[in-house]
Every structure is written in C-alpha cells, then in structure tokens.
Scaffold this motif. Structure first.
Motif, mmCIF file in Angstrom:
data_model
loop_
_atom_site.group_PDB
_atom_site.id
_atom_site.type_symbol
_atom_site.label_atom_id
_atom_site.label_comp_id
_atom_site.label_asym_id
_atom_site.label_seq_id
_atom_site.Cartn_x
_atom_site.Cartn_y
_atom_site.Cartn_z
ATOM 1 N N SER A 1 0.846 -1.182 0.000
ATOM 2 C CA SER A 1 0.000 0.000 0.000
ATOM 3 C C SER A 1 0.881 1.230 0.000
ATOM 4 O O SER A 1 2.081 1.147 0.208
ATOM 5 C CB SER A 1 -0.896 -0.011 1.247
ATOM 6 O OG SER A 1 -1.671 1.154 1.321
ATOM 7 N N LYS B 1 -1.709 4.305 4.486
ATOM 8 C CA LYS B 1 -3.043 3.881 4.055
ATOM 9 C C LYS B 1 -3.588 2.844 5.024
ATOM 10 O O LYS B 1 -2.849 2.010 5.535
ATOM 11 C CB LYS B 1 -2.999 3.300 2.636
ATOM 12 C CG LYS B 1 -2.711 4.346 1.565
ATOM 13 C CD LYS B 1 -3.842 5.358 1.466
ATOM 14 C CE LYS B 1 -3.586 6.354 0.331
ATOM 15 N NZ LYS B 1 -4.652 7.359 0.248
ATOM 16 N N ASN C 1 -13.257 -1.383 3.225
ATOM 17 C CA ASN C 1 -12.510 -0.497 2.322
ATOM 18 C C ASN C 1 -12.706 0.938 2.792
ATOM 19 O O ASN C 1 -13.746 1.548 2.557
ATOM 20 C CB ASN C 1 -13.000 -0.664 0.882
ATOM 21 C CG ASN C 1 -12.232 0.233 -0.085
ATOM 22 O OD1 ASN C 1 -11.231 0.857 0.292
ATOM 23 N ND2 ASN C 1 -12.699 0.293 -1.321
ATOM 24 N N GLU C 2 -11.681 1.487 3.462
ATOM 25 C CA GLU C 2 -11.758 2.851 3.978
ATOM 26 C C GLU C 2 -11.099 3.860 3.046
ATOM 27 O O GLU C 2 -10.865 5.004 3.423
ATOM 28 C CB GLU C 2 -11.090 2.896 5.365
ATOM 29 C CG GLU C 2 -11.808 2.031 6.393
ATOM 30 C CD GLU C 2 -11.131 2.051 7.749
ATOM 31 O OE1 GLU C 2 -9.986 2.546 7.832
ATOM 32 O OE2 GLU C 2 -11.741 1.571 8.724
ATOM 33 N N GLU C 3 -10.817 3.426 1.842
ATOM 34 C CA GLU C 3 -10.170 4.323 0.893
ATOM 35 C C GLU C 3 -11.212 4.907 -0.065
ATOM 36 O O GLU C 3 -12.381 4.520 -0.056
ATOM 37 C CB GLU C 3 -9.073 3.569 0.144
ATOM 38 C CG GLU C 3 -8.042 2.977 1.108
ATOM 39 C CD GLU C 3 -6.820 2.451 0.404
ATOM 40 O OE1 GLU C 3 -6.293 3.159 -0.482
ATOM 41 O OE2 GLU C 3 -6.377 1.339 0.741
ATOM 42 N N GLU C 4 -10.773 5.822 -0.898
ATOM 43 C CA GLU C 4 -11.683 6.532 -1.785
ATOM 44 C C GLU C 4 -11.804 5.891 -3.153
ATOM 45 O O GLU C 4 -12.498 6.401 -4.022
ATOM 46 C CB GLU C 4 -11.224 7.993 -1.933
ATOM 47 C CG GLU C 4 -11.257 8.764 -0.604
ATOM 48 C CD GLU C 4 -10.734 10.179 -0.747
ATOM 49 O OE1 GLU C 4 -10.261 10.532 -1.862
ATOM 50 O OE2 GLU C 4 -10.795 10.934 0.241
ATOM 51 N N GLN C 5 -11.100 4.796 -3.357
ATOM 52 C CA GLN C 5 -11.150 4.102 -4.645
ATOM 53 C C GLN C 5 -11.489 2.636 -4.431
ATOM 54 O O GLN C 5 -11.318 2.101 -3.327
ATOM 55 C CB GLN C 5 -9.798 4.227 -5.358
ATOM 56 C CG GLN C 5 -9.470 5.642 -5.834
ATOM 57 C CD GLN C 5 -8.096 5.691 -6.477
ATOM 58 O OE1 GLN C 5 -7.082 5.737 -5.808
ATOM 59 N NE2 GLN C 5 -8.079 5.658 -7.797
ATOM 60 N N LEU D 1 -11.162 -1.341 -4.238
ATOM 61 C CA LEU D 1 -10.030 -2.023 -3.622
ATOM 62 C C LEU D 1 -10.070 -3.525 -3.893
ATOM 63 O O LEU D 1 -11.137 -4.142 -3.918
ATOM 64 C CB LEU D 1 -10.071 -1.786 -2.105
ATOM 65 C CG LEU D 1 -8.996 -2.443 -1.249
ATOM 66 C CD1 LEU D 1 -7.649 -1.775 -1.467
ATOM 67 C CD2 LEU D 1 -9.386 -2.354 0.230
ATOM 68 N N PRO E 1 -15.688 1.890 -2.293
ATOM 69 C CA PRO E 1 -15.343 2.754 -1.157
ATOM 70 C C PRO E 1 -16.391 2.663 -0.049
ATOM 71 O O PRO E 1 -17.593 2.759 -0.309
ATOM 72 C CB PRO E 1 -15.288 4.147 -1.769
ATOM 73 C CG PRO E 1 -14.935 3.908 -3.206
ATOM 74 C CD PRO E 1 -15.625 2.627 -3.575
ATOM 75 N N ARG F 1 -4.295 -4.059 -2.213
ATOM 76 C CA ARG F 1 -3.704 -3.919 -0.893
ATOM 77 C C ARG F 1 -3.359 -5.294 -0.339
ATOM 78 O O ARG F 1 -4.208 -6.183 -0.297
ATOM 79 C CB ARG F 1 -4.677 -3.216 0.058
ATOM 80 C CG ARG F 1 -5.023 -1.792 -0.386
ATOM 81 C CD ARG F 1 -3.834 -0.875 -0.216
ATOM 82 N NE ARG F 1 -4.159 0.486 -0.583
ATOM 83 C CZ ARG F 1 -3.723 1.077 -1.685
ATOM 84 N NH1 ARG F 1 -2.971 0.404 -2.541
ATOM 85 N NH2 ARG F 1 -4.033 2.338 -1.940
#
Length: 799
Positions: A9, A13, A41-45, A47, A119, A605
């Motif tokens: 990652s 992240k 998934n705590e990201e903006e894209q 995963l 997301p 990830r």
C-alpha cells in the motif's frame, strides 16, 4: 529484491482487514474450525485486498463464503486455473469476486483475494476447515492456529522493479477465539500458549466444555491449545452416513469409517532399548538460527539451543552404533565423510565441532543434504534414524517430501520445527513420509525434552509385520482410504479412514484387528464398530478421508510418471465431489446478483501478517509494494505476479552483520543483495556470555561408555573441590566408579524434574557400573549421599 508477504500500500493507508474471529469445535480427536475475517474499504477508490496466511498442513478446507450487506456468496470448488480465470474475468468487469487457493509449493499456505470492494464497503469472509489433532509426548492433543508466516526461502529469486513503502509496526487487527469441546472421554484440562478465560464444564461428566481466548489478544503469534483426556489411549471407531443425494459407491455416497488406534506397548518390552542404529543429525545453520527461541529475557539463541541438544544426543547414544552430523544452509557440510562408529574418539571429535557451530551458512536448502544422505549406503542391522532440526521454510516443500517418501523403507525421519511459524507442511510431512515423529518447539518450550522423547522412539524396538484385518458381514466390503501403517510408536496415535460398501440385511456389527510383531512378540488389538451410523457428524469423517486420499494422490502424481494426468483428474474430481481443497482446485465465489459494477482504477492492498524475521533481529523493516494494477488488466500476467510474491519467496531470511546495517542493500541467506531492508546496528551488539547450565556441564564430562572420571571439573560441577571429592572416596573403590555413582546421585537428587533429558545418560552410566562388578557399592552410595547431602537409594540408581 525482496519478494515479501506483507502490506502492499502507499504510506499511511489503512489496512483493509480489521478483525479475525475463530470458532473451534473439538470432537474427540478432530477439530472443526470456522474463521470469520472482517474487511472494510476505507479508501476513496475501489479495492482488491490480498491476504496470504498459514493454515495447518493437514487441514481440509471445506467451506468458503463472503457476505456483503445482506448478500451472501457461497464459493464452490473448481479446477484451479478455471477458478483463477473466472476471478480475473469477474474483477476485470467490475464484479465482486472472492478466490481462495492453496500454494502450489506448500500445503500450509493459502492466498485469499477479495476483489472489487467499493469505497466504504464491508465484507465478511468465512473460511472453515477440519483437522486431526496431533498427539504430544505427554498425551495432550495439540491444536495450533498459526498466525506467523515465516519466509519461504528461495535461491536466486527474480528481482522486480517494485517501489518501497513502509509497513505497520504492529499487526492492526485482533483475534477472538471461542472453543467448544465434546468428547466420549472425560476432559481433564485445557492449556494454552495464550491467556484463556476459565474452562467451563457444561455437564456433570466433564465431557462437554467451553473456553474463550482472553479479550484483546493481538494476533501476533501462533495460538496453541493442549487438550488432555483421562483415557487417551482408549481406541475408538465412528461410522458416518454418506450423502443420500450422492452416487452410491462413491466416497461421499457410502458410509465412512474412522478408526483411532493409540496402542500401549508392554512395559517390559519398551524398557529394553535397542543398541544398534545409524543416527544422523541434520541441523539448520541458516542466518535465522541466530534468532531467539522466544521473546523472554532469558531466551537462548536457536543455534545455542541446537548445540546443547546435540551435546545431549551425542552423550545419549549407545556404544557401537553409527552416527554423523550435517549442517545446512545455502550449502551443506558433514562432520565425517560417512557415518562413523560411536566411541570415545569419534564422540570427542564431534563435540569439538559442535561447540564451534554457528548460524553462518546462509539460506535454507534442505533438499541437497538429504539427497547426499540417502546416497550413502546403509549399515546392515543398523536401521537409519534421521533427526532434522529447522526453523525455516523451503520453497520446494513437496519435492522434499517426495524424496523422504521414496526412502521410507530405508530410514525413519524425526523432524523438529523450531520457533513460531515453522512450516507444518515441512515438519509434519517429513515425519509422516519418513514413518517418524514430528515435534514443534515454540514459546518457552525447551528443545531438549522433546528431542530426547523422539530419541526414545528411535531407540525403541522396531514394530514389524503390521496388518489390518476386517471382519464384516457377507455383502459388505471395506476399502482402505488411508496409506498403509509403516511405523507404530509408544505414545503415537494412528487415524485410519475407510469406505464401507454394500449392505447386510442381518448383521450390523463389524470389527477390525490390528496385528504386529514387537521384539518377536505377536500383539493383537481388536476393535468393534457398528455398520449403522449413530449420529450426524456433518461429513467431517468423509472430508478428512477425502483429504487423506487427495494427499496420497498428489504424491503419487508427482512420482507416478505417465499416469500423472489421470491421477490429477481423479484428484480434481474427488476435491470437487467432497468440497475440500487440493493443490489443483480453488474456491471461487462471484457476486453475480450485484446490479452495480465497480468502475475506475482498482487498488491492490496486501494485508500484513506477523513476520518472525523482524522480531528476530529487533530491527525495523521496509517492505516492498506492488504497483496498483489497472482495472482492465491482463489476467494471465496479473495472476502470474501475485502468486510469485505471495508464495515463492515472501521475505527472505537474512544473515546480517553490524557493518551492513547502514547499507541500503543487504545480503540475504542466498548471498543475493536485498534492497530496502534497514536495520538498527545496535541490535547486533555482543551479548554477555550466558551462564552455563549445571546439568549440561555435568553431562558434557561423561565418557562415551557411560562413566565419569574423578577430576577437578567433575568436583566443580557438584560445587566441591577435587580434594573434598577424593577424600570421601573409600580406598577400595575405583575412581571412575566413585565419580559415576556421584554423578547419578546428583542427577536423581537435584534434576529429577528433567529426567527425560538425562534418562539415557543415566542408563548408560548404570549399565557401565554393573559391568565393572565393583566391591562395596552399597557403601559407595552411602558415602556419595553424605558428600552431596542427598538420600538416594541404590535401587533408584538402577545399579
């Protein structure tokens, strides 16, 4: 370049895996395990999360499902390549997909891919497997939930242009574990390497109990449970009904039988240990053997413990046997060109070399020393006994096991896994294929007691002419699904699986008779069983039987030549039919009902798992990363790259020196330069010489024949001066007899709790004293007690 199994990652992240909860259900000698992994998934894209993790080598994975919101996707078993293609196609088209597959190189490593998490989306993954519980030397049943995935050493690993990123220093997810035990036998107790809540019994007979792991456990080390039953040697037989919808005559359609045999051999026979044999000790000397045995302040280095163990072994061997010692790493060497006769000169020569053994031989290449050993001719009437000590992981586990199996009739193999994360596939596999016994030394365990227990097995009279005879009604046949039993040891259990075919309208009982010959004595054990299943066991026995048969087929395929393709096809068919994992199949689940596809670039990830190598050296590590693939990626290429990073090398064990610590490139075990591993040179400061163990000091003074000499060194071991010891000796008593009697008294008086470690040393000493036929022996024992302040009887000493 390091190929690592860790967090892939960008810096800082969040890790997608948040928690692991495990439910363990034990029925007698078998465990069912259900693990639930929570992903977010705590990201903006979008995963893709990839988690490479260990499982016990003998586990039969039988269920894999995913739940997203209210939608549950239950995976099915398919041919591995077909499952991979289906996963890639689903992810490439924006569908949610889940893939679980076994490593092609080792049966105790799995890779889980969770594809296309939007997301903010959550996913709950459930993996279930069943496993036989192994028996320990003290009759405990051992269950291990492996957390640590050690490096898979592979020479000349290909470099890859992968950017470097930092990994979290602490594994950011936790573990909860609940255990339920049901048994036909009374439960004595349950112990663990980790803190447990109190054991709760749910019935008056103490055959049903529950326990939980204490809250807040960070899943940074293996969790071991040890279960004790009151009558562990009691044989048992369980018949399980087949699936009514399955085809009659198939494994899943017919009843399956599991026989548990745990014979106790006659005490008078077991007390007479064999004096013949060829004993070969193969010791891992790779760089990681400079790690500590555990995290405590008083922990020995692994190589130090190995040296102490070799001292005990060399002192415990019987006169007239043959022996040799091998060290291996990236290369190997032996103390002698071939095994030599055990006597005073050869023992002294070997001990001098043992004292200078270091963890200085690079990587973990065990195949070549084994080939060299097997190429040496065996000595007639001296059965070969191989003792293998390793803390590492090898990339060619299956090739090693095939080699050991090919030599099963020429030797027995006793294997020892040192430290957490030792490969269960390698350690248990070598013992299984070599008809020996496997031991794991973890936590604060001492290596010596477990090794001496295995030496006791090796010195036991050989069990021969083993046979199983079935007595069943007319119209009923029994097909063995387990491989033949080649070895039986005191304290070992054999689980045997069979398929019951046909039916009888009259009789409902059957019997199995185990016959063998032990030191020219015929022994017979008979066990009755019913042909009618009495309870629903959830196909546990069928799946364990299928797993056993699948493993046999996989070995046969690798060594079977022209029939390999047909064997592979049979393996895949059986795996799909039974719904259990194999080397040629994978679990695949695709959310085909999802109305919304994921669009845009897909990040990948890697979830970190505990790595023992960082802890070994007390140094921060820099992990490697994988460049985020495009959503519409090349399926074949992506599928090539991920297993390579996950399985083949993970992160190499490394040998480090202080002057290398500041370098950005460091040598790994193979002598390759590894980029991106940084260490704190303070970790390598010389440590103070540890205080020597009085027991080992005394044993080191014993002669090969079993006696001690009367000198200052022996007196110092007792905390006396040479004058004090000499003056107490009666005039008519020989000095060596007096010294040997004193040594025996000291062992029984002050080290009785460690008797398993010095039992053979004492047996040799007592035998030597008897051979001398000394006068005044009773007075000698009395004088020895006075000198050492003890009250040990002559009978206790066995002289």
């Amino acid at each position: 370049m390091v190929n690592c199994c860790g967090l892939v990652s960008e810096k800082n992240k969040p890790v997608p895996l948040k928690s692991i909860s495990v439910e363990l259900q034990v029925r007698d000698h078998v465990a069912s395990v259900s693990s639930r992994l929570q992903y977010v998934n705590e990201e903006e894209q979008p995963l893709e999360a990839v988690f490479v993790f260990p499982l016990p080598a003998e586990a039969a994975v039988c269920h894999f499902s995913a739940k997203i919101g209210e939608q549950e996707i239950v995976a099915e078993v398919q041919d591995k390549q077909s499952a991979r293609d289906q996963y890639d196609d689903a992810v490439s088209s924006g569908q949610q997909a889940f893939l679980l597959e076994e490593s092609e190189e080792s049966s105790d490593v799995f890779k889980l891919s969770v594809g296309c998490l939007s997301p903010g989306q959550k996913a709950s993954i459930t993996i279930a497997y069943i496993i036989e519980l192994s028996v320990q030397a003290d009759d405990a049943l051992r269950f291990c939930l492996p957390a640590v995935l050690n490096p898979r050493y592979k020479p000349a690993a290909p470099a890859a242009g992968v950017p470097e990123v930092s990994s979290a220093s602490v594994i950011p997810y936790t573990l909860s574990l609940s255990v339920e035990v049901r048994s036909s036998d009374r439960i004595s107790r349950l112990e663990s390497s980790c803190p447990l809540a109190p054991l709760q019994f749910l019935d008056a007979q103490h055959t049903h109990a529950t326990v939980n792991l204490s809250p807040g456990h960070c899943f940074d080390k293996d969790v071991e449970l040890f279960l004790y039953y009151e009558n562990s040697h009691q044989p048992s037989a369980v018949v399980e009904a087949g699936v009514s919808a399955a085809q009659s005559g198939s494994l899943m359609g017919d009843p399956a039988l599991m026989i548990s045999l745990y014979p106790e051999f006659p005490a008078d026979v077991m007390s007479s240990l064999a004096s013949e044999g060829e004993f070969i000790f193969v010791v891992d000397r790779s760089g990681s053997m400079d790690c500590k045995m555990h995290h405590g302040n008083d922990a020995q280095m692994r190589i130090e413990s190995a040296r102490d163990t070799l001292l005990l072994l060399l002192k415990s061997l019987p006169m007239g046997c043959y022996f040799n010692i091998y060290g291996f790493g990236s290369h190997f060497e032996s103390f002698f060109p071939q095994s030599v006769v055990y006597n005073e000169d050869t023992m002294d020569d070997a001990l001098k070399r043992v004292k200078s053994m270091k963890a200085d031989m690079g990587g973990t290449e065990i195949l070549q020393p084994l080939k060299h050993i097997y190429s040496q001719p065996c000595y007639p009437d001296h059965p070969r006994q191989l003792f293998i000590f390793t803390d590492g992981e090898v990339w060619n586990t299956k090739e090693v096991l095939d080699l050991v199996k090919s030599q099963v009739y020429s030797h027995r193999c006793f294997s020892f896994g040192i430290g957490e994360g030792a490969s269960t596939a390698l350690i248990t596999g070598m013992a299984r294929e070599g008809s020996g016994h496997a031991q794991f030394i973890t936590g604060t365990d001492r290596m010596q007691p477990k090794v001496m227990q295995s030496l006791k097995f090796a010195l036991q009279p050989a069990v021969g002419e083993i046979s199983l005879n079935w007595t069943v009604p007319e119209g009923v046949t029994v097909d063995m699904l387990s491989p033949p039993i080649n070895a039986l040891f005191q304290g070992q259990r054999a689980l045997i699986y069979a398929q019951i075919k046909g039916q009888s309208s009259e009789k409902t009982e059957g019997a199995v008779t185990l016959k063998y010959r032990l030191k020219d004595q015929p022994v017979t054990n008979e066990l009755q069983f019913t042909l009618k299943p009495t309870e629903d066991t959830g196909l546990t026995i069928h799946r364990l039987a299928a797993r056993s048969l699948i493993r046999s087929l996989e070995i046969e395929e690798r060594t079977g030549g022209a029939d390999a393709e047909n064997i592979r096809r049979r393996t895949v068919e059986l795996s799909i039919q039974a719904g259990v994992s194999s080397a040629h199949t994978a679990f695949i689940g695709v959310n085909k009902d999802s109305k919304q596809t994921v669009k845009g670039p897909l990040l990948q990830r890697r979830v970190p798992v505990p790595r023992m190598m960082a802890a070994c050296y007390g140094a921060p590590m820099r992990m490697c990363a994988m460049a985020p693939p495009n959503l519409a990626r090349n399926s074949a290429r992506s599928r090539q790259m991920v297993p390579q990073m996950a399985f083949r090398s993970a992160m190499h064990k490394r040998t480090m020196a202080p002057q290398m610590a500041a370098d950005s490139a460091m040598r790994c075990d193979a002598g390759l330069y590894i980029m991106g591993i940084e260490c704190d040179s303070a970790s390598y400061e010389e440590e103070a010489e540890p205080q020597k163990d009085p027991l080992l000091e005394l044993i080191s003074l014993q002669k090969a024949a079993g006696c001690w000499e009367l000198n200052a060194s022996l007196a110092a071991a007792f905390g006396k001066t040479e004058v004090e010891v000499t003056n107490q000796k009666a005039a008519q008593v020989d000095g060596s007899v007096w010294a040997t009697v004193l040594a025996l008294i000291w062992l029984y008086a002050y080290k009785l709790d460690q008797q398993v470690e010095w039992q053979f040393v004492a047996m040799k000493a007592a035998s030597w004293i008897r051979s001398q036929k000394p006068d005044g022996l009773s007075q000698c024992v009395c004088d020895g007690n006075v000198l050492l302040g003890c009250q040990v009887t002559e009978d206790t000493l066995g002289i």
